[in-house]
Write an enzyme that holds these catalytic residues in place. Sequence first.
Site, PDB file in Angstrom:
ATOM      1  N   TRP A   1       0.816  -1.227   0.000  1.00 24.75           N
ATOM      2  CA  TRP A   1       0.000   0.000   0.000  1.00 24.75           C
ATOM      3  C   TRP A   1       0.847   1.275   0.000  1.00 24.75           C
ATOM      4  O   TRP A   1       0.328   2.345  -0.248  1.00 24.75           O
ATOM      5  CB  TRP A   1      -0.918   0.012   1.236  1.00 24.75           C
ATOM      6  CG  TRP A   1      -0.172  -0.230   2.528  1.00 24.75           C
ATOM      7  CD1 TRP A   1      -0.043  -1.421   3.185  1.00 24.75           C
ATOM      8  CD2 TRP A   1       0.582   0.722   3.294  1.00 24.75           C
ATOM      9  NE1 TRP A   1       0.737  -1.278   4.294  1.00 24.75           N
ATOM     10  CE2 TRP A   1       1.132   0.036   4.396  1.00 24.75           C
ATOM     11  CE3 TRP A   1       0.838   2.091   3.156  1.00 24.75           C
ATOM     12  CZ2 TRP A   1       1.934   0.665   5.346  1.00 24.75           C
ATOM     13  CZ3 TRP A   1       1.639   2.724   4.104  1.00 24.75           C
ATOM     14  CH2 TRP A   1       2.173   2.011   5.186  1.00 24.75           C
TER      15      TRP A   1
ATOM     16  N   GLY B   1       6.671  -6.416   0.649  1.00 24.56           N
ATOM     17  CA  GLY B   1       5.930  -6.297   1.904  1.00 24.56           C
ATOM     18  C   GLY B   1       6.815  -6.705   3.064  1.00 24.56           C
ATOM     19  O   GLY B   1       8.052  -6.652   2.974  1.00 24.56           O
ATOM     20  N   SER B   2       6.190  -7.135   4.142  1.00 27.88           N
ATOM     21  CA  SER B   2       6.971  -7.401   5.358  1.00 27.88           C
ATOM     22  C   SER B   2       7.754  -8.710   5.245  1.00 27.88           C
ATOM     23  O   SER B   2       7.384  -9.616   4.489  1.00 27.88           O
ATOM     24  CB  SER B   2       6.027  -7.481   6.560  1.00 27.88           C
ATOM     25  OG  SER B   2       5.261  -8.664   6.473  1.00 27.88           O
TER      26      SER B   2
ATOM     27  N   GLU C   1      10.913  -8.473  -1.928  1.00 21.68           N
ATOM     28  CA  GLU C   1      11.460  -7.187  -1.486  1.00 21.68           C
ATOM     29  C   GLU C   1      10.807  -6.927  -0.142  1.00 21.68           C
ATOM     30  O   GLU C   1       9.641  -6.542  -0.063  1.00 21.68           O
ATOM     31  CB  GLU C   1      11.127  -6.121  -2.541  1.00 21.68           C
ATOM     32  CG  GLU C   1      11.969  -4.875  -2.409  1.00 21.68           C
ATOM     33  CD  GLU C   1      11.281  -3.811  -1.600  1.00 21.68           C
ATOM     34  OE1 GLU C   1      11.510  -3.785  -0.361  1.00 21.68           O
ATOM     35  OE2 GLU C   1      10.530  -3.024  -2.177  1.00 21.68           O
ATOM     36  N   LEU C   2      11.576  -7.191   0.928  1.00 23.27           N
ATOM     37  CA  LEU C   2      10.982  -7.248   2.268  1.00 23.27           C
ATOM     38  C   LEU C   2      11.421  -6.066   3.135  1.00 23.27           C
ATOM     39  O   LEU C   2      11.981  -5.093   2.632  1.00 23.27           O
ATOM     40  CB  LEU C   2      11.330  -8.605   2.902  1.00 23.27           C
ATOM     41  CG  LEU C   2      10.981  -9.814   2.012  1.00 23.27           C
ATOM     42  CD1 LEU C   2      11.400 -11.116   2.673  1.00 23.27           C
ATOM     43  CD2 LEU C   2       9.500  -9.840   1.655  1.00 23.27           C
TER      44      LEU C   2
ATOM     45  N   CYS D   1      10.275   1.242   2.866  1.00 20.89           N
ATOM     46  CA  CYS D   1      11.190   0.190   3.351  1.00 20.89           C
ATOM     47  C   CYS D   1      12.620   0.697   3.427  1.00 20.89           C
ATOM     48  O   CYS D   1      13.472   0.033   4.014  1.00 20.89           O
ATOM     49  CB  CYS D   1      11.201  -1.004   2.394  1.00 20.89           C
ATOM     50  SG  CYS D   1       9.618  -1.700   2.153  1.00 20.89           S
TER      51      CYS D   1
ATOM     52  N   GLU E   1      11.129  -2.100  12.159  1.00 19.32           N
ATOM     53  CA  GLU E   1      10.905  -1.005  11.214  1.00 19.32           C
ATOM     54  C   GLU E   1       9.842  -0.081  11.809  1.00 19.32           C
ATOM     55  O   GLU E   1       8.743  -0.537  12.120  1.00 19.32           O
ATOM     56  CB  GLU E   1      10.341  -1.615   9.921  1.00 19.32           C
ATOM     57  CG  GLU E   1      11.203  -1.434   8.725  1.00 19.32           C
ATOM     58  CD  GLU E   1      10.552  -1.992   7.470  1.00 19.32           C
ATOM     59  OE1 GLU E   1       9.823  -3.000   7.534  1.00 19.32           O
ATOM     60  OE2 GLU E   1      10.799  -1.402   6.417  1.00 19.32           O
TER      61      GLU E   1
HETATM   62  C1  SIN Z   1       9.420   0.583  -0.684  1.00 20.25           C
HETATM   63  O1  SIN Z   1       9.313   1.236   0.319  1.00 20.25           O
HETATM   64  O2  SIN Z   1       9.097  -0.608  -0.712  1.00 20.25           O
HETATM   65  C2  SIN Z   1       9.927   1.142  -1.982  1.00 20.25           C
HETATM   66  C3  SIN Z   1      10.583   2.439  -1.858  1.00 20.25           C
HETATM   67  C4  SIN Z   1      11.240   2.900  -3.145  1.00 20.25           C
HETATM   68  O3  SIN Z   1      11.064   2.320  -4.212  1.00 20.25           O
HETATM   69  O4  SIN Z   1      11.979   3.873  -3.055  1.00 20.25           O
END
Ligand code: SIN
Length: 515
Positions: free
Chosen positions: A161, A238-239, A260-261, A294, A393
Amino acid sequence: MNANGQLDLADPGLLRSQCLIDGEWIDARSAETLAVCDPSNGATIARVTNASQIEAGVAIDAAEAAFATWHHADPSERSRILRAWGELVEEHREDLASLLVTEQGKPMNEARGEIDYARGFIDWFAEEARRIYGDVIPTAPGRRLFVEKHPIGVVAAITPWNFPAAMITRKVAAAIAAGCTVVLKPSELTPLTALALGELAVRAELPSGVLNIVTGMPEAIGAKLTSDPRVRKLTFTGSTKVGKLLAEQCAPTLKRLSLELGGNAPFLIFEDADIEPAIDAVMQSKFRNTGQTCVCANRIYVHDAIHDEFLKGLCAKVESLRIGSGFDERSTQGPLINKAAVEKASRLVEDALRNGASIAFQHDCSPLKNSGTWFPPTIVTGAHEEMAIAKEEIFGPVAVLYRFSDDATAIESANGSASGLASYVATRSPARMLTLASQLEFGMIGINTGQISDPIAPFGGIKESGYGREGSKYGIEEYLDLRTVAIAGLPLPTKLGDDQDCVSALVNHGTTRRG
Ligand code: SIN
């Protein structure tokens, strides 16, 4: 939004509420829907289809059928359609940005930036579609050894999201460019942007079934996407907790995975850093999307010699942030996505304070507190690594400062996390830059910048931040299988002039050696 608090798009056709399957907009067989809320005030903006395993299965049928032709489509055609999609995204930038502000909460300027970022991936992979080269490996006379690249097949993409547009195009454009077909499950919190992107893909004449979008709750749809053997690849952002669960669910059918965590990014500020640019870089990394990325600086390590000066400058910058609805062009910080996010940020700050940290600065959000899910931008000092705030996080606008006095300890602290997504450094010393580039255990390292993300650069982590790369020339590889082709018994060229015969023989699959 109009005066009645309703979404007011220049092109109302972008406001879709059903699933996109095989080029048709369909409801769930159960007719169930779920509410999409505006986090700035809690109001329901729309209701979308709450799909189940049934619709997920139908979407996989469609993706599988479409793969038979999309797989063999001329790469220039794939490229042309992707470019057309990108142009439509650009044309509808304001509407897409409004959808982002409404369902995700980010300020309008950042929303426009995300749409540009999202389009960047489409444009990039439109180009890459035509550059899927194989290899010819030198081998023995009479043999040929090729490596061809083939699209994996049906791809399931589960997206978050926090970047409802860019995390979709980063995956979907790469998959489509490679010749794969996709079943996309966007976050149930932000499905409207995904559906609008789907509508634009239809307008760009993406063939039916190449992109299918299934909206609804993650458990049922995820269970189908991860267990169906026709899905050959799962890509997820996500997480870490959910990533591990999905990996487990994909194990019986051995799907390729890109995960991509979560991150826990350290930002190391050395005593030789230029302080003002270092503060700007921290602001850029920490407060982008109100701390909900992230790659946000989660642990800010400041050298003792400059700690107080840095803190003073940071407090001034944080004080200048403006909190409010994303539709107010002056806002720089929006709400958090939901109540759970506010509770998590509060819990982490309270735990830090109980364990000896202090608040150096905190905004006053009280005027907004009666509606929406707001958390005040906050600076915490005196933190240490045993606190929960150092290990989890934060995913909120809380800048947490730690002190250090020597490089080795700083590097050890930075690496002392199970996560390995992004890290940042501020220093003027080229020697330090090179040392840190080799010693920091992260997939991405920003030196004197708080912004690494770019469609041209590989994005991804190591350790418990997952594996696989998105964007860049590496991103498309995640959707391709290598196929080795070894041919034996080919004619050997004996003298000049025989070569043409050899080529003809190869084309005709001839296997007889000329005498
Ligand atoms: C993310 O927070 O998963 C992606 C952030 C970004 O692409 O810079």
